[in-house]
Motif scaffolding. Structure first.
Motif, PDB file in Angstrom:
ATOM      1  N   ASP A 145       0.831  -1.216   0.000  1.00  0.00           N
ATOM      2  CA  ASP A 145       0.000   0.000   0.000  1.00  0.00           C
ATOM      3  C   ASP A 145       0.860   1.259   0.000  1.00  0.00           C
ATOM      4  O   ASP A 145       0.576   2.222  -0.723  1.00  0.00           O
ATOM      5  N   SER A 182       2.117   3.655  -3.647  1.00  0.00           N
ATOM      6  CA  SER A 182       1.147   4.762  -3.594  1.00  0.00           C
ATOM      7  C   SER A 182       1.566   5.972  -4.409  1.00  0.00           C
ATOM      8  O   SER A 182       0.775   6.906  -4.581  1.00  0.00           O
ATOM      9  N   ARG A 240       3.445   8.373  -3.573  1.00  0.00           N
ATOM     10  CA  ARG A 240       3.500   9.576  -2.725  1.00  0.00           C
ATOM     11  C   ARG A 240       4.941   9.826  -2.279  1.00  0.00           C
ATOM     12  O   ARG A 240       5.848   9.049  -2.557  1.00  0.00           O
ATOM     13  N   LYS A 298       4.196   7.861   2.375  1.00  0.00           N
ATOM     14  CA  LYS A 298       4.256   6.403   2.251  1.00  0.00           C
ATOM     15  C   LYS A 298       4.326   5.744   3.622  1.00  0.00           C
ATOM     16  O   LYS A 298       3.643   4.749   3.884  1.00  0.00           O
ATOM     17  N   ILE A 323       0.929   5.912   5.273  1.00  0.00           N
ATOM     18  CA  ILE A 323       0.008   4.928   4.696  1.00  0.00           C
ATOM     19  C   ILE A 323       0.298   3.542   5.260  1.00  0.00           C
ATOM     20  O   ILE A 323      -0.618   2.777   5.594  1.00  0.00           O
TER      21      ILE A 323
END
Length: 255
Positions: free
Chosen positions: A87, A91, A93, A98, A101
């Motif tokens: 995930d 992502s 990001r 990260k 998340i």
């Protein structure tokens, strides 16, 4: 003995005794026994495989049970880290986002996709490994996976300022690696050259994965430890699959 029981009860659903007063340092000191816990898991997988094949033969049903068995025995702890890592890393990001998340207890779409893909690969690889190698592969798989986890804990920086995984990273010294390494060699090498090849490939793969994750996150976390262990186990199975289908491979790697 306390550190071994701590490792056993942390990494599996096997409950030996209550440990109400454990500290973060106690968990960190248990790292050296991770491969030994892997050997216990491997023995469970080996015996389960023998019993299931004796009753049902090498059927699809048996393969499905063997793919699910590690989840049941370990409680899916490391698999959860694998999904959280997927995930965060995928992502797209920045680094801090990260990590946020990955810390979220909810599973996102990348985690679900990664889980389904992993289960499909493990099931397919197990089906295609020659039957003579199945029990060997399943025995050494969790040992090498947990040695890979000890290796990356000891040699890669921790990405967060705090977290439970940091306790393992802080306590992983040369003695930890030496004890874990000797345990791994003791239980893996006697199974022959196929097992040795799986050990070399698994640890090499884990190292490269650690390098890649560190480049994305600035270090590793508890979740990435789980991801590396989980994917290293799959790599071990892949090595045995390759061994199964190389012409003359069984003779070369077992003589």
């Amino acid at each position: 003995m306390k550190s071994f029981i701590t490792a056993l009860q942390f990494l599996t659903r096997i409950h030996v005794k209550n440990q109400p007063d454990l500290t973060i340092e106690d968990f960190g000191r248990s790292t050296k026994f991770f491969p030994l816990v892997g050997a216990i898991l491997g023995l469970i997988y080996l015996l389960a495989t023998w019993c299931l094949i004796a009753v049902f033969g090498w059927a699809n049903f048996v393969t499905t049970i063997l793919v699910l068995l590690p989840v049941l025995v370990t409680g899916g702890l490391l698999l959860d880290g694998y999904m959280d890592t997927a995930d965060g890393v995928f992502s797209a990001r920045d680094r801090e986002r990260k990590l946020e998340i990955m810390k979220d207890s909810r599973v996102g779409s990348f985690g679900v996709i990664a889980l389904v893909a992993l289960m499909m690969v493990n099931w397919t690889v197990l089906r295609d490994i020659k039957l003579v190698l199945i029990m060997t592969a399943l025995f050494i798989m969790p040992i090498i996976g947990r040695m890979a986890m000890v290796m990356v804990i000891a040699f890669f920086p921790y990405a967060r300022k705090e977290g439970m995984g940091k306790a393992f990273a802080d306590m992983a010294d040369k003695e930890t690696v030496a004890i874990a390494g000797m345990t791994t060699i003791l239980f893996v090498v006697p199974w022959g050259q196929a097992a040795i090849a799986a050990l070399a490939a698994g640890l090499g793969f884990a190292w490269l994965l650690g390098v890649w994750l560190t480049s994305k996150l600035g270090g590793l976390t508890g979740d990435t430890y789980g991801a590396i262990e989980t994917l290293t186990e799959t790599m071990v199975l892949v090595v045995f699959l390759v061994t199964s289908w190389i012409p003359g491979g069984l003779h070369i790697l077992w003589r």
